[in-house]
Scaffold this motif. Structure first.
Motif, mmCIF file in Angstrom:
data_model
loop_
_atom_site.group_PDB
_atom_site.id
_atom_site.type_symbol
_atom_site.label_atom_id
_atom_site.label_comp_id
_atom_site.label_asym_id
_atom_site.label_seq_id
_atom_site.Cartn_x
_atom_site.Cartn_y
_atom_site.Cartn_z
ATOM 1 N N MET A 199 3.730 8.859 -9.184
ATOM 2 C CA MET A 199 4.288 7.714 -8.458
ATOM 3 C C MET A 199 3.258 7.161 -7.472
ATOM 4 O O MET A 199 3.039 5.959 -7.391
ATOM 5 N N TRP A 200 2.623 8.051 -6.718
ATOM 6 C CA TRP A 200 1.658 7.632 -5.698
ATOM 7 C C TRP A 200 0.410 7.041 -6.334
ATOM 8 O O TRP A 200 -0.149 6.057 -5.841
ATOM 9 N N LEU A 201 -0.027 7.632 -7.454
ATOM 10 C CA LEU A 201 -1.227 7.133 -8.124
ATOM 11 C C LEU A 201 -0.989 5.780 -8.782
ATOM 12 O O LEU A 201 -1.841 4.897 -8.728
ATOM 13 N N VAL A 202 0.174 5.612 -9.401
ATOM 14 C CA VAL A 202 0.499 4.318 -10.010
ATOM 15 C C VAL A 202 0.607 3.250 -8.930
ATOM 16 O O VAL A 202 0.090 2.141 -9.087
ATOM 17 N N MET A 203 1.234 3.589 -7.826
ATOM 18 C CA MET A 203 1.366 2.618 -6.745
ATOM 19 C C MET A 203 -0.010 2.230 -6.188
ATOM 20 O O MET A 203 -0.264 1.055 -5.910
ATOM 21 N N VAL A 208 -4.867 6.475 -1.870
ATOM 22 C CA VAL A 208 -4.277 7.740 -2.295
ATOM 23 C C VAL A 208 -5.120 8.266 -3.454
ATOM 24 O O VAL A 208 -5.222 7.623 -4.494
ATOM 25 N N THR A 209 -5.751 9.404 -3.252
ATOM 26 C CA THR A 209 -6.541 10.055 -4.297
ATOM 27 C C THR A 209 -5.622 10.979 -5.096
ATOM 28 O O THR A 209 -4.509 11.295 -4.644
ATOM 29 N N GLU A 216 -5.875 14.122 -5.394
ATOM 30 C CA GLU A 216 -5.614 15.291 -4.550
ATOM 31 C C GLU A 216 -4.555 14.983 -3.490
ATOM 32 O O GLU A 216 -3.641 15.783 -3.261
ATOM 33 N N MET A 217 -4.666 13.828 -2.851
ATOM 34 C CA MET A 217 -3.683 13.457 -1.827
ATOM 35 C C MET A 217 -2.312 13.247 -2.467
ATOM 36 O O MET A 217 -1.291 13.614 -1.880
ATOM 37 N N ALA A 218 -2.267 12.665 -3.655
ATOM 38 C CA ALA A 218 -0.990 12.474 -4.353
ATOM 39 C C ALA A 218 -0.314 13.817 -4.605
ATOM 40 O O ALA A 218 0.904 13.944 -4.453
ATOM 41 N N LEU A 219 -1.093 14.818 -4.964
ATOM 42 C CA LEU A 219 -0.536 16.161 -5.165
ATOM 43 C C LEU A 219 -0.015 16.732 -3.851
ATOM 44 O O LEU A 219 1.074 17.316 -3.807
ATOM 45 N N ARG A 220 -0.772 16.560 -2.775
ATOM 46 C CA ARG A 220 -0.345 17.062 -1.466
ATOM 47 C C ARG A 220 0.976 16.407 -1.043
ATOM 48 O O ARG A 220 1.909 17.086 -0.624
ATOM 49 N N ILE A 221 1.029 15.084 -1.157
ATOM 50 C CA ILE A 221 2.232 14.347 -0.756
ATOM 51 C C ILE A 221 3.432 14.788 -1.596
ATOM 52 O O ILE A 221 4.519 15.021 -1.070
ATOM 53 N N HIS A 242 0.853 -1.187 0.000
ATOM 54 C CA HIS A 242 0.000 0.000 0.000
ATOM 55 C C HIS A 242 0.893 1.243 0.000
ATOM 56 O O HIS A 242 1.911 1.274 0.694
ATOM 57 N N PRO A 243 0.533 2.268 -0.769
ATOM 58 C CA PRO A 243 1.368 3.468 -0.807
ATOM 59 C C PRO A 243 1.526 4.141 0.561
ATOM 60 O O PRO A 243 2.532 4.807 0.814
ATOM 61 N N GLY A 244 0.568 3.939 1.444
ATOM 62 C CA GLY A 244 0.698 4.484 2.796
ATOM 63 C C GLY A 244 1.894 3.905 3.530
ATOM 64 O O GLY A 244 2.569 4.586 4.301
#
Length: 142
Positions: free
Chosen positions: A116-120, A98-99, A101-106, A57-59
């Motif tokens: 990277m976060w969205l693909v993961m 990870v949405t 929006e959250m991917a952008l925040r991270i 999980h990306p988290g």
């Protein structure tokens, strides 16, 4: 073939570990596995490539590669991301996805790219769906 490719990745990581003469941190291996699996999926097309430990999980990556090494608290990171501590905690524990929006925040807070976060997240969701549907028979239409 897919099992062989995944085994090759593990062997390559182990050999790098041996040549370095010291134990690599767990998260370095996790990042290399993710990057290696992502690259192999793109290189091999539709070939099945799976992480032996199951989907990551990306988290988990966020916690182990970005938060823990900096000795940050969930509260500090939540403030930086401008989300609640509970929202971040749910993400870190794999209870939330990870949405975009959250991917952008991270990516803004930790200097990564949102893709990277969205693909993961997509890879994680797809692996979970495959586990859920394993053994289910479907009939093709047409």
């Amino acid at each position: 073939m897919s099992h062989h490719v995944a085994s090759c990745l593990t062997v390559c990581i182990a050999s790098v570990d041996m040549t370095a003469g010291k134990r690599m941190p767990k998260i370095t291996i996790l990042k290399q596995q993710f990057i290696g699996l992502w690259f192999m999926r793109r290189t091999l097309g539709n070939a099945e490539v799976e992480n032996k430990e199951g989907p990551v999980h990306p988290g988990r990556l966020l916690r182990e590669a970005y938060i823990d090494p900096r000795r940050l608290t969930t509260f500090e990171v939540a403030q930086a991301l401008k989300v609640t501590r509970q929202t971040l905690s749910d993400l870190l524990n794999g209870h939330k996805a990870v949405t975009p929006e959250m991917a952008l925040r991270i990516s803004k807070v930790f200097g990564t790219v949102p893709e990277m976060w969205l693909v993961m997240q997509m890879e994680y969701d797809l692996a979970k769906a495959k586990e859920k549907l394993r053994g289910t028979e479907f009939e093709k239409i047409g």
